[in-house]
Motif scaffolding. Structure first.
Motif, PDB file in Angstrom:
ATOM      1  N   ARG A 176       0.827  -1.205   0.000  1.00 44.37           N
ATOM      2  CA  ARG A 176       0.000   0.000   0.000  1.00 44.37           C
ATOM      3  C   ARG A 176       0.863   1.257   0.000  1.00 44.37           C
ATOM      4  O   ARG A 176       0.622   2.201  -0.772  1.00 44.37           O
ATOM      5  CB  ARG A 176      -0.938   0.016   1.211  1.00 44.37           C
ATOM      6  CG  ARG A 176      -1.757   1.305   1.328  1.00 44.37           C
ATOM      7  CD  ARG A 176      -2.625   1.303   2.578  1.00 44.37           C
ATOM      8  NE  ARG A 176      -1.859   1.185   3.800  1.00 44.37           N
ATOM      9  CZ  ARG A 176      -1.194   2.207   4.374  1.00 44.37           C
ATOM     10  NH1 ARG A 176      -1.197   3.406   3.825  1.00 44.37           N
ATOM     11  NH2 ARG A 176      -0.531   2.000   5.499  1.00 44.37           N
TER      12      ARG A 176
ATOM     13  N   LYS B   5      -3.415  -6.889  -5.085  1.00 47.22           N
ATOM     14  CA  LYS B   5      -4.752  -6.357  -4.817  1.00 47.22           C
ATOM     15  C   LYS B   5      -4.656  -5.051  -4.048  1.00 47.22           C
ATOM     16  O   LYS B   5      -5.340  -4.055  -4.370  1.00 47.22           O
ATOM     17  CB  LYS B   5      -5.570  -7.390  -4.043  1.00 47.22           C
ATOM     18  CG  LYS B   5      -6.969  -6.921  -3.687  1.00 47.22           C
ATOM     19  CD  LYS B   5      -7.714  -7.996  -2.901  1.00 47.22           C
ATOM     20  CE  LYS B   5      -9.098  -7.509  -2.495  1.00 47.22           C
ATOM     21  NZ  LYS B   5      -9.834  -8.558  -1.712  1.00 47.22           N
ATOM     22  N   GLU B   6      -3.811  -5.036  -3.033  1.00 48.09           N
ATOM     23  CA  GLU B   6      -3.667  -3.848  -2.198  1.00 48.09           C
ATOM     24  C   GLU B   6      -3.079  -2.683  -2.986  1.00 48.09           C
ATOM     25  O   GLU B   6      -3.559  -1.544  -2.898  1.00 48.09           O
ATOM     26  CB  GLU B   6      -2.778  -4.193  -1.007  1.00 48.09           C
ATOM     27  CG  GLU B   6      -2.558  -3.076  -0.027  1.00 48.09           C
ATOM     28  CD  GLU B   6      -1.813  -3.564   1.203  1.00 48.09           C
ATOM     29  OE1 GLU B   6      -2.465  -4.179   2.071  1.00 48.09           O
ATOM     30  OE2 GLU B   6      -0.587  -3.352   1.282  1.00 48.09           O
TER      31      GLU B   6
ATOM     32  N   GLN C  71      -5.441  -0.905  -5.353  1.00 50.64           N
ATOM     33  CA  GLN C  71      -6.445  -0.075  -4.697  1.00 50.64           C
ATOM     34  C   GLN C  71      -5.952   1.357  -4.480  1.00 50.64           C
ATOM     35  O   GLN C  71      -6.755   2.257  -4.253  1.00 50.64           O
ATOM     36  CB  GLN C  71      -6.841  -0.690  -3.356  1.00 50.64           C
ATOM     37  CG  GLN C  71      -7.616  -2.000  -3.469  1.00 50.64           C
ATOM     38  CD  GLN C  71      -7.841  -2.662  -2.127  1.00 50.64           C
ATOM     39  OE1 GLN C  71      -7.190  -2.328  -1.137  1.00 50.64           O
ATOM     40  NE2 GLN C  71      -8.771  -3.611  -2.088  1.00 50.64           N
ATOM     41  N   HIS C  72      -4.625   1.540  -4.542  1.00 52.09           N
ATOM     42  CA  HIS C  72      -4.045   2.841  -4.222  1.00 52.09           C
ATOM     43  C   HIS C  72      -3.251   3.453  -5.371  1.00 52.09           C
ATOM     44  O   HIS C  72      -2.763   4.581  -5.237  1.00 52.09           O
ATOM     45  CB  HIS C  72      -3.152   2.715  -2.983  1.00 52.09           C
ATOM     46  CG  HIS C  72      -3.901   2.290  -1.754  1.00 52.09           C
ATOM     47  ND1 HIS C  72      -4.563   3.179  -0.931  1.00 52.09           N
ATOM     48  CD2 HIS C  72      -4.114   1.049  -1.231  1.00 52.09           C
ATOM     49  CE1 HIS C  72      -5.142   2.517   0.050  1.00 52.09           C
ATOM     50  NE2 HIS C  72      -4.878   1.227  -0.095  1.00 52.09           N
TER      51      HIS C  72
END
Length: 249
Positions: free
Chosen positions: A198, A228-229, A232-233
């Motif tokens: 992230r 996936k993480e 998201q960012h």
């Protein structure tokens, strides 16, 4: 410019060598950023068709073994290369070679050129900038330009303003994301002084990079969760490359 990921793992990560990037650009000699974790450097170079004997320019970002221990392979191959790094790092490289293979007939043309964080240099025709990273030992991130192509390499360290500057607008950021945020306790991650997926993605978004490659995976990392993480960012292309993967910029 081609960016070849020779090694993509943290220490003890099965199936991945320590960190090493090989840069190749038309009309320029190959440039090595970090040297993997030891003698496997020779194997990783062989797999991508790069004769170890042809290397002349080696940047070492810091003194941890998974980044600089491939100097042993270069010494055994008697490669007349020049190492570029912080004085602390160059001293560690010299000590490693002396302690492990100092009795061999090493190449007397091996050179050591100190650099300073915050400065830019022309190395073997590449434009190279160095940026101080917050890590457990003196460490630099590296920004390399060849023609119109730019790659940024975080080496190791927490995300920071200097890394955002290093990565700004780069075609590719190779970042040392150790794991996903849920894979390790925050206090332990802070002690190790590495970002998670992230944090790497947030830095990539802030810096406006065109693509993000997550490397330095821990042995306990979950690559699918990391991807996936990160996605998201950061809306751009994200990958977790295997050893030997090539990016063409």
């Amino acid at each position: 410019m081609e960016v070849v990921l020779l090694g993509t793992g943290a220490p003890l990560c099965p199936g991945r060598a320590g960190l090493g990037l090989l840069l190749r650009a038309e009309g320029l000699p190959p440039l090595l950023l970090d040297t993997c974790g030891g003698l496997e450097l020779a194997d990783r170079l062989y797999r991508v068709g790069q004769p170890i004997e042809d290397l002349r320019h080696v940047i070492v970002t810091h003194s941890h073994g998974d980044h600089m221990a491939g100097a042993m392979a270069l010494a055994l191959a008697r490669v007349p290369c020049t190492y570029y790094g912080l004085p602390h790092t160059l001293s560690a490289v010299q000590a490693l070679i002396r302690l492990t293979y100092g009795e061999y007939d090493l190449n007397p043309q091996t050179g050591y050129t100190p650099i300073e964080a915050g400065q830019a240099y022309r190395i073997a025709g590449y434009e190279v900038g160095f940026f101080a990273m917050p890590h457990r030992v003196p460490t630099v991130a590296v920004r390399v330009r060849a023609g119109h192509s730019v790659v940024a390499y975080s080496a190791d360290g927490l995300t920071c303003a200097a890394l955002a500057e290093c990565a700004g607008g780069a075609d590719l950021l190779v970042c040392d994301a150790l794991c996903a945020s849920g894979d390790l306790e925050p206090a332990r991650l802070q002690f190790l002084m590495h970002p998670n997926a992230r944090q790497a993605a947030e830095l990539a978004q802030q810096a406006g990079v065109k693509a993000l490659a997550l490397v330095h995976l821990a042995r306990f990392a979950n690559p699918q969760q990391m991807l996936k993480e990160a996605r998201q960012h950061y809306p751009g292309p994200v990958s977790i490359p295997d050893d030997g993967q090539v990016f063409v910029l």
